[in-house]
Write a protein that holds these residues in place. Structure first.
Motif, PDB file in Angstrom:
ATOM      1  N   ASP A 174      -8.237  -4.770  15.570  1.00  0.00           N
ATOM      2  CA  ASP A 174      -8.717  -4.287  14.278  1.00  0.00           C
ATOM      3  C   ASP A 174      -7.622  -3.598  13.474  1.00  0.00           C
ATOM      4  N   VAL A 175      -6.358  -3.851  13.793  1.00  0.00           N
ATOM      5  CA  VAL A 175      -5.257  -3.214  13.076  1.00  0.00           C
ATOM      6  C   VAL A 175      -5.253  -3.650  11.615  1.00  0.00           C
ATOM      7  N   THR A 176      -4.867  -2.750  10.718  1.00  0.00           N
ATOM      8  CA  THR A 176      -4.824  -3.049   9.288  1.00  0.00           C
ATOM      9  C   THR A 176      -3.388  -2.972   8.793  1.00  0.00           C
ATOM     10  N   VAL A 177      -3.146  -3.501   7.608  1.00  0.00           N
ATOM     11  CA  VAL A 177      -1.794  -3.536   7.060  1.00  0.00           C
ATOM     12  C   VAL A 177      -1.248  -2.127   6.823  1.00  0.00           C
ATOM     13  N   GLU A 178      -2.129  -1.154   6.618  1.00  0.00           N
ATOM     14  CA  GLU A 178      -1.691   0.235   6.411  1.00  0.00           C
ATOM     15  C   GLU A 178      -0.975   0.795   7.629  1.00  0.00           C
ATOM     16  N   LYS A 179      -1.121   0.153   8.768  1.00  0.00           N
ATOM     17  CA  LYS A 179      -0.503   0.635  10.011  1.00  0.00           C
ATOM     18  C   LYS A 179       0.956   0.207  10.152  1.00  0.00           C
ATOM     19  N   ARG A 211       1.223   4.346  14.024  1.00  0.00           N
ATOM     20  CA  ARG A 211       1.798   3.416  13.053  1.00  0.00           C
ATOM     21  C   ARG A 211       2.920   2.648  13.751  1.00  0.00           C
ATOM     22  N   SER A 213      -0.977  -8.266  10.552  1.00  0.00           N
ATOM     23  CA  SER A 213      -1.688  -7.501   9.524  1.00  0.00           C
ATOM     24  C   SER A 213      -2.742  -8.329   8.800  1.00  0.00           C
ATOM     25  N   THR A 214      -2.595  -9.645   8.801  1.00  0.00           N
ATOM     26  CA  THR A 214      -3.580 -10.520   8.145  1.00  0.00           C
ATOM     27  C   THR A 214      -4.501 -11.207   9.150  1.00  0.00           C
ATOM     28  N   HIS A 215      -4.279 -10.937  10.427  1.00  0.00           N
ATOM     29  CA  HIS A 215      -5.084 -11.521  11.509  1.00  0.00           C
ATOM     30  C   HIS A 215      -5.091 -13.045  11.447  1.00  0.00           C
ATOM     31  N   ARG A 259       0.837  -1.197   0.000  1.00  0.00           N
ATOM     32  CA  ARG A 259       0.000   0.000   0.000  1.00  0.00           C
ATOM     33  C   ARG A 259       0.877   1.254   0.000  1.00  0.00           C
TER      34      ARG A 259
END
Length: 443
Positions: A334-339, A294, A312-314, A197
């Protein structure tokens, strides 16, 4: 009877000679088109033999004396390289052309030269500046003593585009945080592929959308030094555009001195887990979690890439010391890969080679030495921010303060063999005097 014996011997000898000549002819016919014994092809690998069975990578500098990292992680094995690179071609079979091949040479491993060990050559990244700050750090560097050592196009972060078989060959020469020598290609490729990303590529991924955006990116970089205890710098720190923190950044109860915001949290899996264990009595449970935070990995080992991918993929961690049945929750559920971001190993090696070339590199500790996690964080800010204010870093009067600002009892500053904290202290003073950072000092 005695007169016939010599003629019989002659005939017997002629017969044996004919058989030998026929056998030799057949052997020559069967071996005429075979590959010479020195070279045996095995897809992407060619093996050259001699009487010594040491293994080294061909067409790149000789391997370091100690490929194992600080925690004794695995060195590259011939079969690991072969199997990993087969899977690194996005699920396709590895190409057989020499440009994308690794050659393993069965020759003695030469003692690395100083050039080979330090590897003062790096990838370049022509990522444009995110601001038009008229007097940013990069514009001031040429007028200082840091002009020769400072690289303006060094990649600070690594992401999906940085993995290739060629880059893996180059960076596998360096172990620990300084390269990919402690990471299997399969792990590296699958983990970096997730960081595709825009947010993974640039430090200030939300800058364009910030309501407080200005001409210059102003950063507060906060170490954990005892000098901050009673400083009442919290409000000043939080007023910056971005706030960098590191490792055991305990905030609850210390907001007046260190602030409450965290934009970037720098850590390795090892330092994070050590912080959780060491500061649990202070209520520290792990990295700060907020909408703006981040997480920047300093990858010492393959476990950092494995943890990043799982978080990031849980998904659960299926290998290594952090193996789990459930997805890791260090960074929130709820963390996302963008973090997530990861420092580039070229950047870490560049910092060691040019800014913190310690005398420890002349000792037995050279194999484990690297800049401290806090030093990497501060120098990364210097390479990305327009203005940097540094708090909580060691100053010449460090003996007047406890080791950390959150210590309940006074502790002297600890020094470790894998870092040179005194050299880092001198560097902060020089950067401050050169006007590249503003270092908080009480005296």
């Amino acid at each position: 009877m005695t007169g016939r014996l010599p003629s019989r011997l002659v005939l017997w000898f002629i017969g044996l000679l004919c058989v030998a000549l026929l056998t030799l002819f057949l052997v020559c016919m069967t071996t005429q088109n075979q590959v010479p014994w020195q070279v045996m092809s095995l897809q992407n690998f060619r093996f050259f033999s001699d009487k010594n069975n040491s293994i080294s990578l061909k067409n790149q500098p000789s391997a370091e004396n100690e490929l194992d990292t600080e925690l004794g992680q695995n060195s590259l094995q011939k079969s690991d390289v072969q199997n990993s690179l087969r899977k690194s071609e996005s699920g396709n079979e590895a190409k057989s052309d020499q440009a994308n091949s690794i050659t393993i040479s069965l020759k003695p491993v030469a003692k690395p030269t100083e050039t080979d060990f330090f590897g003062d050559w790096y990838a370049t990244d022509d990522f444009p500046s995110q601001t038009n700050c008229p007097n940013n750090i990069r514009k001031r560097v040429p007028q200082t003593q840091f002009a020769e050592m400072f690289l303006h196009n060094i990649p600070v972060l690594q992401w999906a585009k940085h993995f290739s078989p060629e880059e893996y060959q180059r960076l596998s020469h360096f172990s620990g945080a300084h390269g990919w020598g402690s990471v299997r290609a399969e792990v590296l490729n699958s983990s970096l592929a997730i960081l595709n990303r825009t947010a993974n590529q640039m430090m200030f991924d939300d800058w364009e959308n910030r309501a407080d955006r200005s001409d210059c990116v102003r950063c507060a970089v906060v170490g954990n030094g005892g000098i901050l205890n009673g400083s009442r710098k919290g409000k000043e720190i939080d007023e910056h555009h971005y706030v960098f923190r590191v490792n055991g950044a305990a905030l609850t109860g210390f907001e007046n001195d260190v602030g409450s915001r965290t934009s970037f949290y720098t850590f390795s899996t090892n330092t994070m887990r050590n912080s959780i264990n060491s500061y649990a009595h202070l209520g520290y449970r792990g990295p700060p979690i907020s909408k703006e935070t981040r997480y920047i990995f300093l990858p010492d080992h393959d476990r950092d890439y494995i943890l990043m991918k799982a978080a990031s993929t849980h998904t659960a961690i299926d290998q290594g010391p952090e193996r789990s049945k459930k997805p890791p929750t260090y960074f929130g559920e709820d963390v996302t890969v963008e973090k997530f971001k990861i420092y580039h190993p070229d950047f870490i090696r560049y910092l060691r080679n040019r800014f913190l070339h310690s005398n420890l590199l002349k000792t037995s500790a050279r194999g484990i030495y690297r800049p401290s996690t806090g030093a990497v964080m501060l120098l990364a800010a210097i390479h990305t921010c327009d203005q940097v204010d540094a708090y909580g870093f060691m100053t010449p009067d460090y003996t007047l303060y406890s080791d950390h600002y959150y210590d309940k009892q006074r502790h002297e500053v600890h020094f470790y063999a894998n870092h040179d904290m005194r050299m880092e202290m001198r560097l902060w003073q020089e950067l401050h005097k050169a006007g590249l950072i503003n270092l908080f000092m009480r005296r």
